[in-house]
Motif scaffolding. Structure first.
Motif, PDB file in Angstrom:
ATOM      1  N   UNK A 370       0.856  -1.186   0.000  1.00 42.43           N
ATOM      2  CA  UNK A 370       0.000   0.000   0.000  1.00 42.43           C
ATOM      3  C   UNK A 370       0.890   1.234   0.000  1.00 42.43           C
ATOM      4  N   UNK A 371       0.358   2.327  -0.512  1.00 41.75           N
ATOM      5  CA  UNK A 371       1.118   3.576  -0.539  1.00 41.75           C
ATOM      6  C   UNK A 371       0.159   4.748  -0.426  1.00 41.75           C
ATOM      7  N   UNK A 372       0.699   5.878   0.082  1.00 42.46           N
ATOM      8  CA  UNK A 372      -0.076   7.112   0.175  1.00 42.46           C
ATOM      9  C   UNK A 372       0.684   8.204  -0.561  1.00 42.46           C
ATOM     10  N   UNK A 373       0.386   8.385  -1.854  1.00 41.59           N
ATOM     11  CA  UNK A 373       1.074   9.427  -2.621  1.00 41.59           C
ATOM     12  C   UNK A 373       0.819  10.808  -2.037  1.00 41.59           C
ATOM     13  N   UNK A 374       1.743  11.737  -2.309  1.00 39.93           N
ATOM     14  CA  UNK A 374       1.591  13.116  -1.847  1.00 39.93           C
ATOM     15  C   UNK A 374       0.225  13.682  -2.251  1.00 39.93           C
ATOM     16  N   UNK A 375      -0.414  14.352  -1.303  1.00 39.73           N
ATOM     17  CA  UNK A 375      -1.689  14.994  -1.582  1.00 39.73           C
ATOM     18  C   UNK A 375      -2.893  14.122  -1.346  1.00 39.73           C
ATOM     19  N   UNK A 376      -2.684  12.842  -1.052  1.00 43.57           N
ATOM     20  CA  UNK A 376      -3.822  11.955  -0.793  1.00 43.57           C
ATOM     21  C   UNK A 376      -4.070  11.862   0.709  1.00 43.57           C
ATOM     22  N   UNK A 383      -1.563  -1.909  -6.400  1.00 43.73           N
ATOM     23  CA  UNK A 383      -2.216  -2.389  -7.616  1.00 43.73           C
ATOM     24  C   UNK A 383      -3.120  -1.308  -8.208  1.00 43.73           C
ATOM     25  N   UNK A 384      -3.937  -0.660  -7.357  1.00 38.79           N
ATOM     26  CA  UNK A 384      -4.834   0.382  -7.854  1.00 38.79           C
ATOM     27  C   UNK A 384      -4.057   1.604  -8.338  1.00 38.79           C
ATOM     28  N   UNK A 385      -2.953   1.922  -7.664  1.00 39.71           N
ATOM     29  CA  UNK A 385      -2.136   3.056  -8.100  1.00 39.71           C
ATOM     30  C   UNK A 385      -1.496   2.776  -9.457  1.00 39.71           C
ATOM     31  N   UNK A 386      -1.022   1.557  -9.675  1.00 40.78           N
ATOM     32  CA  UNK A 386      -0.479   1.190 -10.982  1.00 40.78           C
ATOM     33  C   UNK A 386      -1.566   1.295 -12.047  1.00 40.78           C
ATOM     34  N   UNK A 387      -2.762   0.845 -11.718  1.00 37.96           N
ATOM     35  CA  UNK A 387      -3.865   0.951 -12.671  1.00 37.96           C
ATOM     36  C   UNK A 387      -4.166   2.412 -12.995  1.00 37.96           C
ATOM     37  N   UNK A 388      -4.154   3.261 -11.969  1.00 39.86           N
ATOM     38  CA  UNK A 388      -4.441   4.682 -12.174  1.00 39.86           C
ATOM     39  C   UNK A 388      -3.410   5.341 -13.067  1.00 39.86           C
ATOM     40  N   UNK A 392       1.335  -1.056 -17.574  1.00 37.50           N
ATOM     41  CA  UNK A 392       0.983  -2.388 -18.073  1.00 37.50           C
ATOM     42  C   UNK A 392       1.217  -3.468 -17.012  1.00 37.50           C
ATOM     43  N   UNK A 393       0.383  -4.491 -17.046  1.00 37.75           N
ATOM     44  CA  UNK A 393       0.436  -5.547 -16.034  1.00 37.75           C
ATOM     45  C   UNK A 393       1.827  -6.141 -15.914  1.00 37.75           C
ATOM     46  N   UNK A 394       2.484  -6.407 -17.058  1.00 39.17           N
ATOM     47  CA  UNK A 394       3.772  -7.101 -17.011  1.00 39.17           C
ATOM     48  C   UNK A 394       4.906  -6.224 -16.473  1.00 39.17           C
ATOM     49  N   UNK A 395       4.701  -4.900 -16.426  1.00 36.96           N
ATOM     50  CA  UNK A 395       5.746  -4.033 -15.896  1.00 36.96           C
ATOM     51  C   UNK A 395       5.650  -3.869 -14.372  1.00 36.96           C
TER      52      UNK A 395
END
Length: 441
Positions: A370-376, A383-388, A392-395
Motif C-alpha cells: 500500500x502507498x499514500x502518494x503526496x496529496x492523498x 495495484x490500484x495506483x499502478x492501474x491509475x 501495463x500488467x507485465x511491468x
C-alpha cells in the motif's frame, strides 16, 4: 551449353572490388567445381587488382572420416595453389536435428571468420534450390520459405553469394570430370533418413519421370516467389512506417484490424521477424483471436519462442521474458539498470523530490503493498495506483519500489509518498526512469 567461368561474370562483376572471395569448401563435387571455376575466372581478369581466393573448410566432427576430408581439401588446395583455411566447430544437436545443428554451427563459424570486405561464395545449385522448395512446401512455409535460398544476402559484416543457382548438379559433375578434378563423396548423402536426401533420391527422380524439367521449373518458381516475397516485405515496411504511435516493440491494434487479413498477417510476420520469430499459421490465428481480439482491459498473452506477445489497451507488445529482479541497496549517485524496465537515475533537486537518505533499498512487488502518494488523504493498494497510472500488467512486477527505513517512500516516475518529500532547504532527489533499454529488443 557446358558450364564455364564466363557464365558467372554478370553475377560476380559487382564484387570485383572486395578484398577476398571465401569459398565454402567441403571437398565434394559442387564446392570443388565452384572453387576451380572461380580460380579460372579470376585468372581471366585483365587487372592487377582483384579479390584473393581462399578456400574455407568447416570440420563439423560428425563423422569419423572428418579429418580425412580436411586433409583432402588441404592437399587439393596446395596442389592447385589456392589459399586454404580449416575451422573445427562443435555441433550441438540437442533440441534440433543434426542437419539444422550443423548448419547453425557452420554459419556461426562463417560469421566469426568473415571480414567486412569479404564475399562468402557457396556452391548451392539449381537442384539444391528445387529440394529446398520441396522441403519448405512440406513445412507449410510462406513466401519467404518458398523463395528458397537467396542468391545474395548479408552474413555478418560480409556478403554471401550463391552464383550457381542457375546451374544444375549434372552440369557441375560434367565440368568436374572434364577438368579431371578430384573430390570426396560424403556417404551420408545417400542416407534417405535425412529429409533432403529423401527428396533428392526419391521425390525429385519420380517427378522427373513425368516432368523431366521438374528441378528447373521448381527453381524458377522459387525465383518468382523470391521476387514476390521482396514485394511483400516492401509493402510490410510501408505499413509499419504508417502505423500510428509505433516503436520497435509495439504496434497499434486498431491499425492492424483496419488492414485486410492478408495484409495484416503480412505485416505481423514482418514485424515479428525483426525479433527473429517465425510464427506458425496457427500462432497468427491465436494472436488475432486470443490477444488482439481480447477486451482492452484484459491481459492476454501468447508465447512464441523466447518472446511474449501482450496487449495493453490498443497496443500489441512483443517482449522478451525477464527474470524477477532481486532487491538491492541503492545510492542515488549510482544509476542502476533494471532489465526490462530501464535505468533508475536520481538528479539532485534544489527543492522538492524525495528527501535525502544515506542509502535506499530497492525492492519489487511481493503483493499487498500500500502507498499514500503526496496529496492523498489515505493510502491505497499499489495495484490500484499502478492501474491509475496506466502501468501495463507485465511491468508492475519489475517496477522498482524505493524504501527508506523499511517503509515505501517512492515509486520512481510515478509518485513520492507522504512524509518522504524533501522539505524546503533540504537536499532531495528527483527519481527518474531512463527508458533507454527498457523495451526488450
Amino acid at each position: 551449353m557446358s558450364f564455364s567461368a564466363a557464365q558467372l561474370h554478370p553475377l560476380l562483376l559487382p564484387y570485383h572490388h572486395l578484398n577476398r572471395w571465401v569459398v565454402g569448401y567441403s571437398g565434394g563435387v559442387d564446392s570443388t567445381a565452384l572453387l576451380v571455376v572461380l580460380q579460372q575466372y579470376l585468372a581471366s581478369l585483365k587487372t592487377d587488382t582483384k579479390p584473393a581466393l581462399l578456400a574455407l573448410h568447416i570440420n563439423h566432427q560428425l563423422q569419423d572420416a572428418a579429418p580425412d576430408w580436411a586433409g583432402h581439401c588441404a592437399e587439393f588446395c596446395d596442389a592447385s595453389d589456392i589459399s586454404f583455411r580449416a575451422l573445427t566447430v562443435t555441433v550441438d544437436v540437442s533440441g534440433q536435428g543434426p542437419e539444422a545443428a550443423a548448419r547453425e554451427a557452420r554459419y556461426s563459424a562463417f560469421h566469426e571468420f568473415l571480414q567486412p570486405d569479404d564475399a562468402l561464395l557457396l556452391a548451392h545449385h539449381r537442384d539444391d534450390q528445387a529440394e529446398t522448395l520441396m522441403l519448405n512446401l512440406m513445412r507449410g512455409s510462406g513466401h519467404d520459405g518458398l523463395a528458397g535460398m537467396p542468391g545474395s544476402r548479408r552474413v555478418g559484416a560480409a556478403r554471401l553469394l550463391r552464383p550457381l543457382l542457375d546451374v544444375s548438379r549434372a552440369e557441375l559433375v560434367a565440368f568436374a570430370r572434364e577438368q579431371q578434378l578430384r573430390w570426396m563423396e560424403d556417404p551420408t548423402n545417400s542416407d534417405t533418413a535425412f529429409s533432403r536426401n529423401f527428396v533428392r533420391h526419391k521425390v525429385l527422380p519420380l517427378l522427373q519421370t513425368r516432368w523431366p524439367q521438374a528441378s528447373a521449373a521448381l527453381a524458377r518458381s522459387a525465383d518468382v516467389l523470391g521476387q514476390e516475397a521482396a514485394l511483400l516485405q516492401e509493402i510490410a515496411t510501408q505499413d509499419l512506417e504508417a502505423a500510428p504511435g509505433t516503436h520497435r516493440d509495439a504496434l497499434s491494434i486498431s491499425y492492424l484490424l483496419r488492414l485486410s487479413l492478408p495484409r495484416r498477417r503480412n505485416l505481423l510476420r514482418y514485424w515479428l521477424g525483426q525479433f527473429g520469430l517465425r510464427p506458425r499459421h496457427s500462432q497468427l490465428r491465436e494472436l488475432e483471436a486470443g490477444v488482439m481480439g481480447a477486451a482492452e482491459d484484459a491481459a492476454p498473452e501468447l508465447k512464441i519462442a523466447d518472446h511474449i506477445l501482450r496487449r495493453h489497451r490498443d497496443t500489441l507488445f512483443c517482449l522478451r521474458e525477464f527474470p524477477q529482479p532481486q532487491a538491492f541497496d541503492w545510492l542515488p549517485a549510482q544509476a542502476s539498470y533494471i532489465e526490462g524496465w530501464g535505468t533508475l537515475v536520481a538528479q539532485a533537486a534544489a527543492r522538492g523530490g524525495i528527501k535525502a537518505a544515506p542509502r535506499y533499498r530497492v525492492q519489487f512487488r511481493a503483493g499487498g503493498e500500500r502507498a499514500q502518494p503526496l496529496g492523498r488523504m489515505h493510502s491505497t493498494t499499489l495495484k490500484k495506483l499502478f492501474q491509475a497510472h496506466d502501468v501495463p500488467v507485465w511491468e508492475r512486477d519489475i517496477w522498482p519500489l524505493i524504501y527508506c527505513d523499511g517503509e515505501l517512500a517512492a515509486v520512481p516516475g510515478l509518485f513520492i509518498c507522504e512524509g518522504y518529500e524533501a522539505a524546503a532547504g533540504q537536499d532531495g532527489w528527483y527519481l527518474k526512469r531512463d527508458p533507454i533499454n527498457c523495451a526488450p529488443l
